[in-house]
Design a protein around this motif. Structure first.
Motif, PDB file in Angstrom:
ATOM      1  N   GLU A 156      11.978 -62.003 -35.204  1.00  0.00           N
ATOM      2  CA  GLU A 156      12.408 -60.945 -36.121  1.00  0.00           C
ATOM      3  C   GLU A 156      12.582 -61.521 -37.528  1.00  0.00           C
ATOM      4  O   GLU A 156      13.128 -62.606 -37.706  1.00  0.00           O
ATOM      5  N   ASN A 157      12.126 -60.789 -38.512  1.00  0.00           N
ATOM      6  CA  ASN A 157      12.219 -61.201 -39.922  1.00  0.00           C
ATOM      7  C   ASN A 157      11.629 -62.590 -40.157  1.00  0.00           C
ATOM      8  O   ASN A 157      12.172 -63.382 -40.928  1.00  0.00           O
ATOM      9  N   ASN A 158      10.556 -62.897 -39.478  1.00  0.00           N
ATOM     10  CA  ASN A 158       9.900 -64.221 -39.578  1.00  0.00           C
ATOM     11  C   ASN A 158      10.870 -65.359 -39.298  1.00  0.00           C
ATOM     12  O   ASN A 158      10.835 -66.401 -39.950  1.00  0.00           O
ATOM     13  N   GLY A 159      11.741 -65.153 -38.337  1.00  0.00           N
ATOM     14  CA  GLY A 159      12.670 -66.210 -37.947  1.00  0.00           C
ATOM     15  C   GLY A 159      13.945 -66.269 -38.743  1.00  0.00           C
ATOM     16  O   GLY A 159      14.765 -67.160 -38.534  1.00  0.00           O
ATOM     17  N   ASP A 160      14.142 -65.341 -39.654  1.00  0.00           N
ATOM     18  CA  ASP A 160      15.353 -65.335 -40.471  1.00  0.00           C
ATOM     19  C   ASP A 160      16.383 -64.413 -39.824  1.00  0.00           C
ATOM     20  O   ASP A 160      16.649 -63.319 -40.300  1.00  0.00           O
ATOM     21  N   ASN A 161      16.954 -64.878 -38.706  1.00  0.00           N
ATOM     22  CA  ASN A 161      17.954 -64.105 -37.986  1.00  0.00           C
ATOM     23  C   ASN A 161      18.957 -65.060 -37.346  1.00  0.00           C
ATOM     24  O   ASN A 161      18.697 -66.260 -37.235  1.00  0.00           O
ATOM     25  N   PRO A 162      20.111 -64.559 -36.943  1.00  0.00           N
ATOM     26  CA  PRO A 162      21.168 -65.442 -36.416  1.00  0.00           C
ATOM     27  C   PRO A 162      20.771 -66.219 -35.158  1.00  0.00           C
ATOM     28  O   PRO A 162      21.147 -67.384 -35.013  1.00  0.00           O
ATOM     29  N   LEU A 163      20.014 -65.599 -34.260  1.00  0.00           N
ATOM     30  CA  LEU A 163      19.626 -66.284 -33.027  1.00  0.00           C
ATOM     31  C   LEU A 163      18.754 -67.505 -33.325  1.00  0.00           C
ATOM     32  O   LEU A 163      18.994 -68.598 -32.808  1.00  0.00           O
ATOM     33  N   THR A 164      17.767 -67.332 -34.180  1.00  0.00           N
ATOM     34  CA  THR A 164      16.878 -68.436 -34.527  1.00  0.00           C
ATOM     35  C   THR A 164      17.636 -69.532 -35.266  1.00  0.00           C
ATOM     36  O   THR A 164      17.460 -70.721 -34.980  1.00  0.00           O
ATOM     37  N   HIS A 165      18.501 -69.131 -36.195  1.00  0.00           N
ATOM     38  CA  HIS A 165      19.272 -70.124 -36.939  1.00  0.00           C
ATOM     39  C   HIS A 165      20.159 -70.941 -36.002  1.00  0.00           C
ATOM     40  O   HIS A 165      20.252 -72.163 -36.130  1.00  0.00           O
ATOM     41  N   ARG A 166      20.799 -70.278 -35.070  1.00  0.00           N
ATOM     42  CA  ARG A 166      21.694 -70.981 -34.137  1.00  0.00           C
ATOM     43  C   ARG A 166      20.910 -71.918 -33.216  1.00  0.00           C
ATOM     44  O   ARG A 166      21.327 -73.052 -32.986  1.00  0.00           O
ATOM     45  N   LEU A 167      19.786 -71.450 -32.706  1.00  0.00           N
ATOM     46  CA  LEU A 167      18.965 -72.269 -31.823  1.00  0.00           C
ATOM     47  C   LEU A 167      18.473 -73.526 -32.545  1.00  0.00           C
ATOM     48  O   LEU A 167      18.590 -74.639 -32.027  1.00  0.00           O
ATOM     49  N   LEU A 168      17.957 -73.354 -33.751  1.00  0.00           N
ATOM     50  CA  LEU A 168      17.457 -74.497 -34.505  1.00  0.00           C
ATOM     51  C   LEU A 168      18.587 -75.433 -34.930  1.00  0.00           C
ATOM     52  O   LEU A 168      18.408 -76.647 -34.977  1.00  0.00           O
ATOM     53  N   GLU A 169      19.748 -74.871 -35.214  1.00  0.00           N
ATOM     54  CA  GLU A 169      20.910 -75.691 -35.545  1.00  0.00           C
ATOM     55  C   GLU A 169      21.279 -76.597 -34.369  1.00  0.00           C
ATOM     56  O   GLU A 169      21.563 -77.785 -34.548  1.00  0.00           O
ATOM     57  N   ILE A 170      21.231 -76.059 -33.155  1.00  0.00           N
ATOM     58  CA  ILE A 170      21.518 -76.853 -31.951  1.00  0.00           C
ATOM     59  C   ILE A 170      20.458 -77.929 -31.755  1.00  0.00           C
ATOM     60  O   ILE A 170      20.776 -79.094 -31.491  1.00  0.00           O
ATOM     61  N   TYR A 171      19.190 -77.555 -31.893  1.00  0.00           N
ATOM     62  CA  TYR A 171      18.102 -78.529 -31.739  1.00  0.00           C
ATOM     63  C   TYR A 171      18.224 -79.663 -32.749  1.00  0.00           C
ATOM     64  O   TYR A 171      18.083 -80.833 -32.398  1.00  0.00           O
ATOM     65  N   PHE A 172      18.477 -79.319 -34.010  1.00  0.00           N
ATOM     66  CA  PHE A 172      18.604 -80.353 -35.033  1.00  0.00           C
ATOM     67  C   PHE A 172      19.811 -81.249 -34.767  1.00  0.00           C
ATOM     68  O   PHE A 172      19.743 -82.460 -34.970  1.00  0.00           O
ATOM     69  N   HIS A 173      20.898 -80.657 -34.317  1.00  0.00           N
ATOM     70  CA  HIS A 173      22.078 -81.459 -34.009  1.00  0.00           C
ATOM     71  C   HIS A 173      21.783 -82.450 -32.886  1.00  0.00           C
ATOM     72  O   HIS A 173      22.196 -83.609 -32.948  1.00  0.00           O
ATOM     73  N   LEU A 174      21.061 -81.991 -31.861  1.00  0.00           N
ATOM     74  CA  LEU A 174      20.733 -82.888 -30.754  1.00  0.00           C
ATOM     75  C   LEU A 174      19.796 -84.012 -31.189  1.00  0.00           C
ATOM     76  O   LEU A 174      19.888 -85.133 -30.694  1.00  0.00           O
ATOM     77  N   LEU A 175      18.901 -83.727 -32.124  1.00  0.00           N
ATOM     78  CA  LEU A 175      18.009 -84.779 -32.619  1.00  0.00           C
ATOM     79  C   LEU A 175      18.756 -85.775 -33.504  1.00  0.00           C
ATOM     80  O   LEU A 175      18.467 -86.971 -33.482  1.00  0.00           O
ATOM     81  N   GLN A 176      19.714 -85.297 -34.275  1.00  0.00           N
ATOM     82  CA  GLN A 176      20.415 -86.154 -35.228  1.00  0.00           C
ATOM     83  C   GLN A 176      21.512 -86.982 -34.577  1.00  0.00           C
ATOM     84  O   GLN A 176      21.842 -88.059 -35.061  1.00  0.00           O
ATOM     85  N   SER A 177      22.076 -86.482 -33.496  1.00  0.00           N
ATOM     86  CA  SER A 177      23.174 -87.204 -32.860  1.00  0.00           C
ATOM     87  C   SER A 177      22.632 -88.293 -31.932  1.00  0.00           C
ATOM     88  O   SER A 177      21.451 -88.356 -31.635  1.00  0.00           O
ATOM     89  N   ASN A 178      23.515 -89.125 -31.492  1.00  0.00           N
ATOM     90  CA  ASN A 178      23.139 -90.249 -30.655  1.00  0.00           C
ATOM     91  C   ASN A 178      23.058 -89.787 -29.198  1.00  0.00           C
ATOM     92  O   ASN A 178      23.990 -89.980 -28.427  1.00  0.00           O
ATOM     93  N   GLN A 179      21.946 -89.187 -28.842  1.00  0.00           N
ATOM     94  CA  GLN A 179      21.749 -88.652 -27.495  1.00  0.00           C
ATOM     95  C   GLN A 179      20.876 -89.595 -26.677  1.00  0.00           C
ATOM     96  O   GLN A 179      20.257 -90.508 -27.193  1.00  0.00           O
ATOM     97  N   SER A 180      20.794 -89.291 -25.398  1.00  0.00           N
ATOM     98  CA  SER A 180      19.956 -90.099 -24.519  1.00  0.00           C
ATOM     99  C   SER A 180      18.481 -89.818 -24.793  1.00  0.00           C
ATOM    100  O   SER A 180      18.114 -88.824 -25.426  1.00  0.00           O
ATOM    101  N   GLU A 181      17.655 -90.692 -24.298  1.00  0.00           N
ATOM    102  CA  GLU A 181      16.211 -90.555 -24.473  1.00  0.00           C
ATOM    103  C   GLU A 181      15.710 -89.248 -23.865  1.00  0.00           C
ATOM    104  O   GLU A 181      14.913 -88.531 -24.473  1.00  0.00           O
ATOM    105  N   SER A 182      16.181 -88.921 -22.677  1.00  0.00           N
ATOM    106  CA  SER A 182      15.690 -87.712 -21.991  1.00  0.00           C
ATOM    107  C   SER A 182      16.061 -86.435 -22.738  1.00  0.00           C
ATOM    108  O   SER A 182      15.258 -85.500 -22.808  1.00  0.00           O
TER     109      SER A 182
END
Length: 110
Positions: free
Chosen positions: A11-37
């Motif tokens: 919706e709105n080319n990805g400019d909506n709360p669901l997309t923002h929240r999902l990408l925020e979680i993904y970016f946080h997981l990439l930036q934090s010190n997580q396991s390889e898997s």
């Protein structure tokens, strides 16, 4: 989430709360010190997201695209070969989708 919520993500080319929240979680997981898997699963999720809904990243969201490129480049420095490989795949897919979207004229957006 992509299978069941694809319309809401786009919706709105990805400019909506669901997309923002999902990408925020993904970016946080990439930036934090997580396991390889976990990092591999996040990168695979990005790959599926780009494959099925590339307009989220390429239609006027240059900041989002640049943030993704930056995080992928940081993953290139990982000591795990699998993370480096998956980040290469995601970056290649992003560049290819961008090239296809610009009607194979240039890659000026990424």
């Amino acid at each position: 989430i992509l299978i069941h919520q694809k319309e809401k993500l786009c919706e709105n080319n990805g400019d909506n709360p669901l997309t923002h929240r999902l990408l925020e979680i993904y970016f946080h997981l990439l930036q934090s010190n997580q396991s390889e898997s976990i990092k591999i699963k996040v990168l695979i999720s990005f790959r599926h997201l780009i494959n099925h809904t590339s307009n989220i990243f390429l239609n006027g969201h240059s900041l989002l695209c640049s943030n993704l490129c930056l995080e992928l480049l940081k993953c290139f420095d990982s000591k795990f070969k699998s993370i480096r490989y998956e980040s290469c795949v995601v970056l290649y897919l992003l560049l290819r989708k961008n090239y296809e979207q610009t009607r194979m004229k240039s890659i000026n957006r990424v």
